[in-house]
Scaffold this motif. Sequence first.
Motif, PDB file in Angstrom:
ATOM      1  N   UNK A 176       9.412  10.033 -32.191  1.00 31.33           N
ATOM      2  CA  UNK A 176       8.425  11.032 -31.751  1.00 31.33           C
ATOM      3  C   UNK A 176       8.585  11.216 -30.244  1.00 31.33           C
ATOM      4  N   UNK A 177       8.351  12.440 -29.743  1.00 28.44           N
ATOM      5  CA  UNK A 177       8.495  12.660 -28.298  1.00 28.44           C
ATOM      6  C   UNK A 177       7.346  12.012 -27.515  1.00 28.44           C
ATOM      7  N   UNK A 178       7.525  11.912 -26.201  1.00 24.31           N
ATOM      8  CA  UNK A 178       6.507  11.291 -25.341  1.00 24.31           C
ATOM      9  C   UNK A 178       5.153  11.987 -25.505  1.00 24.31           C
ATOM     10  N   UNK A 179       5.176  13.301 -25.708  1.00 25.97           N
ATOM     11  CA  UNK A 179       3.921  14.065 -25.799  1.00 25.97           C
ATOM     12  C   UNK A 179       3.127  13.720 -27.067  1.00 25.97           C
ATOM     13  N   UNK A 180       3.762  13.062 -28.035  1.00 28.02           N
ATOM     14  CA  UNK A 180       3.088  12.744 -29.297  1.00 28.02           C
ATOM     15  C   UNK A 180       1.904  11.795 -29.103  1.00 28.02           C
ATOM     16  N   UNK A 181       2.072  10.833 -28.166  1.00 25.57           N
ATOM     17  CA  UNK A 181       1.046   9.801 -28.004  1.00 25.57           C
ATOM     18  C   UNK A 181       1.147   9.259 -26.577  1.00 25.57           C
ATOM     19  N   UNK A 182       0.232   9.647 -25.690  1.00 26.51           N
ATOM     20  CA  UNK A 182       0.389   9.266 -24.277  1.00 26.51           C
ATOM     21  C   UNK A 182       0.000   7.804 -24.003  1.00 26.51           C
ATOM     22  N   UNK A 183       0.805   6.883 -24.504  1.00 23.37           N
ATOM     23  CA  UNK A 183       0.500   5.463 -24.280  1.00 23.37           C
ATOM     24  C   UNK A 183       0.973   5.016 -22.894  1.00 23.37           C
ATOM     25  N   UNK A 184       0.277   4.017 -22.378  1.00 20.70           N
ATOM     26  CA  UNK A 184       0.632   3.412 -21.084  1.00 20.70           C
ATOM     27  C   UNK A 184       1.156   2.002 -21.330  1.00 20.70           C
ATOM     28  N   UNK A 185       1.931   1.501 -20.367  1.00 23.02           N
ATOM     29  CA  UNK A 185       2.339   0.097 -20.402  1.00 23.02           C
ATOM     30  C   UNK A 185       2.042  -0.480 -19.019  1.00 23.02           C
ATOM     31  N   UNK A 186       1.040  -1.343 -18.956  1.00 24.20           N
ATOM     32  CA  UNK A 186       0.690  -1.994 -17.695  1.00 24.20           C
ATOM     33  C   UNK A 186       1.365  -3.365 -17.748  1.00 24.20           C
ATOM     34  N   UNK A 187       2.304  -3.551 -16.827  1.00 22.18           N
ATOM     35  CA  UNK A 187       3.210  -4.700 -16.909  1.00 22.18           C
ATOM     36  C   UNK A 187       2.767  -5.769 -15.910  1.00 22.18           C
ATOM     37  N   UNK A 188       2.536  -6.980 -16.412  1.00 24.32           N
ATOM     38  CA  UNK A 188       2.106  -8.073 -15.524  1.00 24.32           C
ATOM     39  C   UNK A 188       3.242  -9.088 -15.415  1.00 24.32           C
ATOM     40  N   UNK A 189       3.773  -9.251 -14.202  1.00 27.71           N
ATOM     41  CA  UNK A 189       4.850 -10.229 -13.978  1.00 27.71           C
ATOM     42  C   UNK A 189       4.262 -11.444 -13.272  1.00 27.71           C
ATOM     43  N   UNK A 190       4.101 -12.563 -13.969  1.00 33.41           N
ATOM     44  CA  UNK A 190       3.550 -13.748 -13.313  1.00 33.41           C
ATOM     45  C   UNK A 190       4.541 -14.359 -12.332  1.00 33.41           C
ATOM     46  N   UNK A 191       5.834 -14.082 -12.533  1.00 31.93           N
ATOM     47  CA  UNK A 191       6.822 -14.684 -11.648  1.00 31.93           C
ATOM     48  C   UNK A 191       7.954 -13.689 -11.441  1.00 31.93           C
ATOM     49  N   UNK A 192       8.446 -13.598 -10.204  1.00 29.03           N
ATOM     50  CA  UNK A 192       9.579 -12.697  -9.959  1.00 29.03           C
ATOM     51  C   UNK A 192      10.875 -13.494  -9.831  1.00 29.03           C
ATOM     52  N   UNK A 193      10.792 -14.774 -10.261  1.00 26.12           N
ATOM     53  CA  UNK A 193      11.990 -15.608 -10.215  1.00 26.12           C
ATOM     54  C   UNK A 193      12.926 -15.234 -11.346  1.00 26.12           C
ATOM     55  N   UNK A 194      14.212 -15.269 -11.083  1.00 24.41           N
ATOM     56  CA  UNK A 194      15.164 -14.912 -12.142  1.00 24.41           C
ATOM     57  C   UNK A 194      15.136 -15.950 -13.251  1.00 24.41           C
ATOM     58  N   UNK A 195      15.195 -15.451 -14.499  1.00 25.94           N
ATOM     59  CA  UNK A 195      15.194 -16.392 -15.621  1.00 25.94           C
ATOM     60  C   UNK A 195      16.557 -17.082 -15.733  1.00 25.94           C
ATOM     61  N   UNK A 196      16.516 -18.239 -16.397  1.00 26.50           N
ATOM     62  CA  UNK A 196      17.746 -19.030 -16.522  1.00 26.50           C
ATOM     63  C   UNK A 196      18.711 -18.459 -17.558  1.00 26.50           C
ATOM     64  N   UNK A 197      18.151 -17.947 -18.659  1.00 29.01           N
ATOM     65  CA  UNK A 197      19.002 -17.490 -19.756  1.00 29.01           C
ATOM     66  C   UNK A 197      18.777 -16.006 -20.008  1.00 29.01           C
ATOM     67  N   UNK A 198      19.836 -15.229 -19.885  1.00 32.89           N
ATOM     68  CA  UNK A 198      19.719 -13.795 -20.131  1.00 32.89           C
ATOM     69  C   UNK A 198      19.623 -13.509 -21.619  1.00 32.89           C
ATOM     70  N   UNK A 199      19.323 -12.236 -21.947  1.00 34.43           N
ATOM     71  CA  UNK A 199      19.209 -11.911 -23.372  1.00 34.43           C
ATOM     72  C   UNK A 199      20.572 -11.935 -24.065  1.00 34.43           C
ATOM     73  N   UNK A 200      21.662 -11.696 -23.311  1.00 36.20           N
ATOM     74  CA  UNK A 200      22.989 -11.764 -23.948  1.00 36.20           C
ATOM     75  C   UNK A 200      23.183 -13.150 -24.563  1.00 36.20           C
ATOM     76  N   UNK A 201      22.762 -14.177 -23.834  1.00 36.79           N
ATOM     77  CA  UNK A 201      22.853 -15.552 -24.348  1.00 36.79           C
ATOM     78  C   UNK A 201      21.926 -15.747 -25.552  1.00 36.79           C
TER      79      UNK A 201
END
Length: 336
Positions: A176-201
């Motif tokens: 569905x296109x963006x106009x179908x449902x105007x949802x928001x995503x409020x993103x909370x980052x508790x830490x800006x430290x780089x993670x140890x394991x990437x998603x590729x792993x």
Amino acid sequence: MVTALSTPNIAFIKYWGNRNAELRLPATDSLSMTLDSPTVEVTIEPADRFSVQSQKELSPKEVERFKKHLELTNIYLHSLHYSLPTTNYSLTVRSKIPPAIGLASSAAVFSAVAKAYAALLEEQDIRLTDEQVSILARLGSGSAARSIIGGFVALQTTHYSLQTDAIDSAIAVQIAPASHWPLHDIVICPSLQEKEHGSTEGHHLAHTSPHYAERLLQIPRRQQECIDAILGGDFEKLQKVAEEDAWDLHQVAKTSTPSLQYLTEDTHRITREVTALREAEHVAVLYTMDAGPTVHLVCTEDAVDAVKEFAHAQKDCTVFETKVWSGARMVEAAHA
Ligand code: PMV
């Protein structure tokens, strides 16, 4: 020289594990919402040798990933009887996303890179479809395929071809296109430290979890429920299936060998508090977490003020306010 701009997406049904790791062919379908920010811009220009510039110093392994992506891009384009104008390119990545914190940085980067390669083809009057550009993006990062397209997007694993290892056998399509449902995503980052394991792993280790086989069985049902929830605008249904899938992914990650623990005490506390807020005040909000401690709070237009207030009240956290949008785009397409 061409420039493209893209953004992360947030998955309600998550991609975890490949059936072909080299071609990043996912083991299952997945479904996400494309976000309007933070943005990544990628400029590509022909060069004597391949290079990648970005604000942060890239490791040789990271540069190798971009190189491999170009190699696979050429293979796919040749299968369509197209080719890029030259052999080597200089890539410049300007990102507003803190890397490796579960905010889909690689999705935004590789969707922008794919869109920029598509822009180079346009200079030769070759116009790829969004589905074809999504394949180019997927070759760098599976979830990047979904950021090519706007709104609510499924990454489907066997749409085109019965050959399960065919390079074009997983593509992104709009639900569905963006106009179908105007949802928001409020993103909370508790830490800006780089993670140890990437998603590729993580994709690589998924099959070592005793819970993975069950996850593969459950995904088709969840994917369909998620599609129905989006098409019907049923937030409660979306919340239930998205949260079920997020916990399931983290259960698989945690029980992989070695164990991948992306969530922290802060993540767990935030999810508990969000559940309490939802129950006490009937706020239409759901939470979901990718490969990192970051919590995404997806909510309706009516709920967004309460969710923003909740997010900004979190101590020592970085908050991004994002919304569903229309997908990757070319910024400039001028001859160098
Ligand atoms: O595209 P990758 O390889 O970075 O994998 C993304 C994995 C998750 O973000 C955890 C899930 C998803 O579908 O976006």
